[in-house]
Design a protein around this motif. Structure first.
Motif, PDB file in Angstrom:
ATOM      1  N   ARG A  58       0.744  -1.401  -0.022  1.00  0.00           N
ATOM      2  CA  ARG A  58       0.110  -0.061   0.059  1.00  0.00           C
ATOM      3  C   ARG A  58       1.119   1.238   0.116  1.00  0.00           C
ATOM      4  O   ARG A  58       2.049   1.237   0.713  1.00  0.00           O
ATOM      5  N   VAL A  59       0.667   2.211  -0.881  1.00  0.00           N
ATOM      6  CA  VAL A  59       1.141   3.460  -0.913  1.00  0.00           C
ATOM      7  C   VAL A  59       1.432   4.074   0.384  1.00  0.00           C
ATOM      8  O   VAL A  59       0.299   4.486   1.107  1.00  0.00           O
ATOM      9  N   SER A  60       2.582   4.390   0.974  1.00  0.00           N
ATOM     10  CA  SER A  60       2.420   5.162   2.199  1.00  0.00           C
ATOM     11  C   SER A  60       3.094   6.750   2.207  1.00  0.00           C
ATOM     12  O   SER A  60       2.688   7.245   2.733  1.00  0.00           O
ATOM     13  N   GLU A  61       3.954   6.957   1.251  1.00  0.00           N
ATOM     14  CA  GLU A  61       4.410   8.217   0.707  1.00  0.00           C
ATOM     15  C   GLU A  61       5.050   8.331  -0.517  1.00  0.00           C
ATOM     16  O   GLU A  61       5.488   7.329  -1.193  1.00  0.00           O
ATOM     17  N   TYR A  62       4.988   9.503  -1.056  1.00  0.00           N
ATOM     18  CA  TYR A  62       5.569   9.933  -2.354  1.00  0.00           C
ATOM     19  C   TYR A  62       6.688  11.033  -1.971  1.00  0.00           C
ATOM     20  O   TYR A  62       6.589  12.226  -1.167  1.00  0.00           O
ATOM     21  N   ASP A  63       7.871  10.684  -2.418  1.00  0.00           N
ATOM     22  CA  ASP A  63       9.252  11.466  -2.151  1.00  0.00           C
ATOM     23  C   ASP A  63       9.392  12.024  -3.822  1.00  0.00           C
ATOM     24  O   ASP A  63       9.613  11.269  -4.518  1.00  0.00           O
ATOM     25  N   VAL A  64       9.240  13.519  -4.049  1.00  0.00           N
ATOM     26  CA  VAL A  64       9.470  13.937  -5.086  1.00  0.00           C
ATOM     27  C   VAL A  64      10.657  14.882  -5.178  1.00  0.00           C
ATOM     28  O   VAL A  64      10.839  15.696  -4.325  1.00  0.00           O
ATOM     29  N   THR A  65      11.313  14.727  -6.324  1.00  0.00           N
ATOM     30  CA  THR A  65      12.668  15.682  -6.490  1.00  0.00           C
ATOM     31  C   THR A  65      12.373  16.344  -7.848  1.00  0.00           C
ATOM     32  O   THR A  65      11.984  15.809  -8.874  1.00  0.00           O
ATOM     33  N   LEU A  66      12.455  17.449  -7.687  1.00  0.00           N
ATOM     34  CA  LEU A  66      12.212  18.564  -8.875  1.00  0.00           C
ATOM     35  C   LEU A  66      13.590  18.712  -9.693  1.00  0.00           C
ATOM     36  O   LEU A  66      14.506  18.740  -9.013  1.00  0.00           O
ATOM     37  N   ASN A  67      13.455  19.335 -10.790  1.00  0.00           N
ATOM     38  CA  ASN A  67      14.828  19.511 -11.516  1.00  0.00           C
ATOM     39  C   ASN A  67      15.817  20.512 -11.019  1.00  0.00           C
ATOM     40  O   ASN A  67      16.721  20.669 -11.197  1.00  0.00           O
ATOM     41  N   ASP A  68      15.099  21.605 -10.240  1.00  0.00           N
ATOM     42  CA  ASP A  68      15.964  22.503  -9.423  1.00  0.00           C
ATOM     43  C   ASP A  68      16.627  22.019  -8.121  1.00  0.00           C
ATOM     44  O   ASP A  68      17.063  22.981  -7.339  1.00  0.00           O
ATOM     45  N   GLY A  69      16.151  20.592  -7.882  1.00  0.00           N
ATOM     46  CA  GLY A  69      16.832  20.211  -6.577  1.00  0.00           C
ATOM     47  C   GLY A  69      15.909  19.973  -5.539  1.00  0.00           C
ATOM     48  O   GLY A  69      16.197  19.532  -4.360  1.00  0.00           O
ATOM     49  N   SER A  70      14.908  20.759  -5.537  1.00  0.00           N
ATOM     50  CA  SER A  70      13.922  20.833  -4.510  1.00  0.00           C
ATOM     51  C   SER A  70      13.202  19.485  -4.187  1.00  0.00           C
ATOM     52  O   SER A  70      13.153  18.467  -5.273  1.00  0.00           O
ATOM     53  N   GLU A  71      13.179  18.945  -2.845  1.00  0.00           N
ATOM     54  CA  GLU A  71      12.620  18.075  -2.676  1.00  0.00           C
ATOM     55  C   GLU A  71      11.224  18.183  -1.823  1.00  0.00           C
ATOM     56  O   GLU A  71      11.262  19.025  -0.881  1.00  0.00           O
ATOM     57  N   ILE A  72      10.329  17.405  -2.166  1.00  0.00           N
ATOM     58  CA  ILE A  72       9.177  17.336  -1.526  1.00  0.00           C
ATOM     59  C   ILE A  72       8.585  15.763  -1.020  1.00  0.00           C
ATOM     60  O   ILE A  72       8.302  14.957  -1.940  1.00  0.00           O
ATOM     61  N   SER A  73       8.140  15.774   0.078  1.00  0.00           N
ATOM     62  CA  SER A  73       7.317  14.511   0.553  1.00  0.00           C
ATOM     63  C   SER A  73       5.803  14.643   0.624  1.00  0.00           C
ATOM     64  O   SER A  73       5.321  15.676   1.396  1.00  0.00           O
TER      65      SER A  73
END
Length: 146
Positions: A58-73
């Protein structure tokens, strides 16, 4: 001794199986709509990588990295949990609660917010100069963190 060894092997197997369930994507379409909206409304950079973490299938979390290096969970529903940007950038002001913005602008004039984490009891904020500040749920100052 043999039982301990078997228990360790079984624990490693379960840990590996849980890790193996994580998947990756390279565009925002893999995210829930709420997460896509946060990104499109607040960030100029495009999604580079999405890590979809799963626990027991089951999906628990999404970790996203953007092209500019920003990271969002994001949590599994697409609500942001943690945002970190490069030291040369700031967390978008539309995401930061008003009380946090007011405190930082009055007590730390000229400092940028480079990280914010939403927790059960409030917010943890990191400034560009390395100062960490804790706020409660109502975005009121609680204390400085070490």
């Amino acid at each position: 001794m043999k039982k301990i060894f078997l228990i360790l092997i079984a624990a490693l197997g379960v840990g590996t199986a849980t890790y193996a369930n994580d998947t990756y994507a390279h565009d925002a379409s893999a995210l829930p709509q709420a997460a896509q909206t946060v990104i499109s409304n607040n960030f100029k950079a495009k999604v580079s990588v999405v890590k979809i973490e799963k626990d027991f299938g089951r999906v628990s979390e999404y970790d996203v990295t953007l092209n500019d290096g920003s990271e969002i969970s994001f949590d599994r529903h697409g609500n942001w949990k943690d945002i970190e940007v490069n030291a040369s950038k700031s967390v978008p002001s539309s995401i930061v609660p008003q009380g946090v913005k007011d405190y930082v602008s009055s007590k730390h004039a000229g400092q940028r917010i480079v990280g914010i984490e939403k927790k059960r009891n409030g917010y943890d904020v990191e400034l560009a100069n390395g100062v960490d500040i804790k706020f409660n749920k109502e975005a009121q100052f609680v204390r400085y963190d070490d």
